[in-house]
Design an enzyme around this catalytic site. Structure first.
Site, PDB file in Angstrom:
ATOM      1  N   ASP A   4      38.928  67.166   8.281  1.00 53.78           N
ATOM      2  CA  ASP A   4      37.620  66.681   7.817  1.00 53.78           C
ATOM      3  C   ASP A   4      37.114  67.534   6.653  1.00 53.78           C
ATOM      4  O   ASP A   4      36.543  67.018   5.692  1.00 53.78           O
ATOM      5  CB  ASP A   4      36.618  66.697   8.980  1.00 53.78           C
ATOM      6  CG  ASP A   4      37.038  65.755  10.095  1.00 53.78           C
ATOM      7  OD1 ASP A   4      37.451  64.618   9.787  1.00 53.78           O
ATOM      8  OD2 ASP A   4      36.991  66.153  11.271  1.00 53.78           O
ATOM      9  N   HIS A  22      35.135  64.869  15.811  1.00 54.20           N
ATOM     10  CA  HIS A  22      36.171  64.299  14.946  1.00 54.20           C
ATOM     11  C   HIS A  22      36.338  62.804  15.219  1.00 54.20           C
ATOM     12  O   HIS A  22      37.419  62.337  15.570  1.00 54.20           O
ATOM     13  CB  HIS A  22      37.493  65.060  15.140  1.00 54.20           C
ATOM     14  CG  HIS A  22      38.597  64.540  14.263  1.00 54.20           C
ATOM     15  ND1 HIS A  22      38.585  64.655  12.897  1.00 54.20           N
ATOM     16  CD2 HIS A  22      39.741  63.882  14.574  1.00 54.20           C
ATOM     17  CE1 HIS A  22      39.675  64.092  12.399  1.00 54.20           C
ATOM     18  NE2 HIS A  22      40.390  63.607  13.404  1.00 54.20           N
TER      19      HIS A  22
HETATM   20  C1  LMR Z   1      42.560  61.376  11.257  1.00 56.69           C
HETATM   21  O1  LMR Z   1      41.428  61.841  11.127  1.00 56.69           O
HETATM   22  O2  LMR Z   1      43.207  60.935  10.302  1.00 56.69           O
HETATM   23  C2  LMR Z   1      43.195  61.383  12.614  1.00 56.69           C
HETATM   24  O3  LMR Z   1      42.226  61.681  13.576  1.00 56.69           O
HETATM   25  C3  LMR Z   1      43.934  60.146  12.929  1.00 56.69           C
HETATM   26  C4  LMR Z   1      43.079  58.899  13.019  1.00 56.69           C
HETATM   27  O4  LMR Z   1      43.332  58.085  13.906  1.00 56.69           O
HETATM   28  O5  LMR Z   1      42.190  58.702  12.195  1.00 56.69           O
END
Ligand code: LMR
Length: 340
Positions: A175, A202
């Site tokens: 992120d 997340h």
């Molecule tokens: C991401 O942030 O790319 C990972 O958590 C995978 C997803 O499914 O987005």
């Protein structure tokens, strides 16, 4: 090297770090889920990582081939292959750091929470092995939904009587990598020079970029700040859609995962002033787990810097994130009760 703690903590810049300090300490790193779409590029980057002396690769399929392939790279780390649950003990024995990218990935139209049922079982099984065979290791969880899998692993460690909240991390580095990259693109800066902290969790609204704390300082009109925030929150979905059913972010996640493990190993080796955002057990907000900038040290979390100074827009994002995070955390904690 801009890696020491500066007066403004987030002056720390990952990209200008130097590897020259690499000490030759013995650092065994275990990768659980090493043969998957994310596990392979992550293992490659870790094989190149000069901090690692032994890379132990575990998976339930295909890991002997991945390990044989990687073992031919002329870098420091010795590679070992561990296939199937019977070989978890040898994989984990003596590991300083355990990285967990195992599990299934999203397809277009799915949320990270849709992965819960499958990945919760994977995380519970693997966390149990870590708690039994390398309870002193630092555990870095990448398996989604991180908002729930970190609580699951924590409950497993509590059950086994080896829980140390300073040693379990949800890896949210991607992120920060995304926020920094997108802001650099928007402002015509070099991605290397930008560091934007991202707090919360997340997934979706729980991803809270603190653009007001970006280093160097950047300013956006309100509508652009909203658009930038939304793009960062939906960046994982951007990749899932572009891959059209063939996976989610693997390469950028491997890049970010390696960055986090590298920082951790440097801190474990005694380097000071190393800060990464990560999702950890936290008293900084009403959510029991929350990502914030963390000072890494010899025992994992040295200090939690908390959310810091935010603008009203970000205060509202955090307010909005907390109920969703609390729901995800409860789901993780209750998993062990429902499926003991
Ligand atoms: C991401 O942030 O790319 C990972 O958590 C995978 C997803 O499914 O987005």
């Amino acid at each position: 090297v801009v890696r020491k703690l500066q007066p403004a903590i987030l002056n720390f810049n990952h990209n200008q770090r130097s590897f020259s300090i690499t000490s030759q300490t013995n650092s065994k790193v275990a990768v659980l889920g090493a043969a998957g779409g994310l596990g392979q590029p992550l293992s490659l980057l870790l094989k190149i990582n000069p901090h690692i002396s032994h890379l132990a690769l575990y998976d339930i399929v295909q890991v002997p081939g991945v390990a044989a392939d990687l073992s031919h790279c002329s870098t420091r780390a010795k590679v070992s292959s561990h296939l199937g649950p019977d070989q978890l003990k040898t994989c984990l024995d003596g590991a300083k750091v355990v990285v967990m990218p195992a599990g299934v990935h999203r397809k277009p139209g799915m949320t990270r929470d849709d992965l819960f049922q499958t990945n919760a079982a994977v995380v519970r099984h693997l966390a149990d092995a870590v708690a039994k065979f390398s309870p002193g290791a630092i555990l870095c969880i990448i398996t989604d939904p991180i908002n729930s899998t970190v609580p699951i692993a924590s409950e497993v460690f509590k059950y086994r009587g080896v829980y140390d909240p300073n040693r379990i991390f949800g890896v949210t580095t991607l992120d920060v990598v995304r926020a920094s990259t997108f802001i650099a693109q928007a402002k015509g800066m070099k991605a290397h020079d930008v560091n934007c902290p991202v707090v919360g969790g997340h997934s979706g609204v729980t991803i809270v970029p603190l653009i007001s704390q970006c280093q160097p300082f950047v300013s956006f009109p309100h509508d652009e700040r909203v658009a930038m925030t939304t793009r960062i929150q939906k960046a994982g979905t951007e990749v899932v859609e572009a891959k059209a059913g063939n996976g989610s972010a693997t390469l950028s996640m491997a890049y970010a995962g390696n960055q986090f493990v590298s920082s951790l190993l440097e801190a474990l080796e005694g380097e000071t002033g190393i800060v990464e955002c990560a999702y950890v057990r936290s008293d900084e907000t009403e959510a029991k787990y929350f990502a914030t900038p963390i000072l890494l040290g010899k025992n994992g979390i040295e200090k939690n810097f908390g959310v810091g100074k935010t603008i009203e827009f970000e205060v509202n994002l955090i307010k909005h994130a907390i109920p969703e995070l609390q729901k995800n955390i409860r789901k993780g904690e209750e998993y062990l009760v429902k499926y003991p």
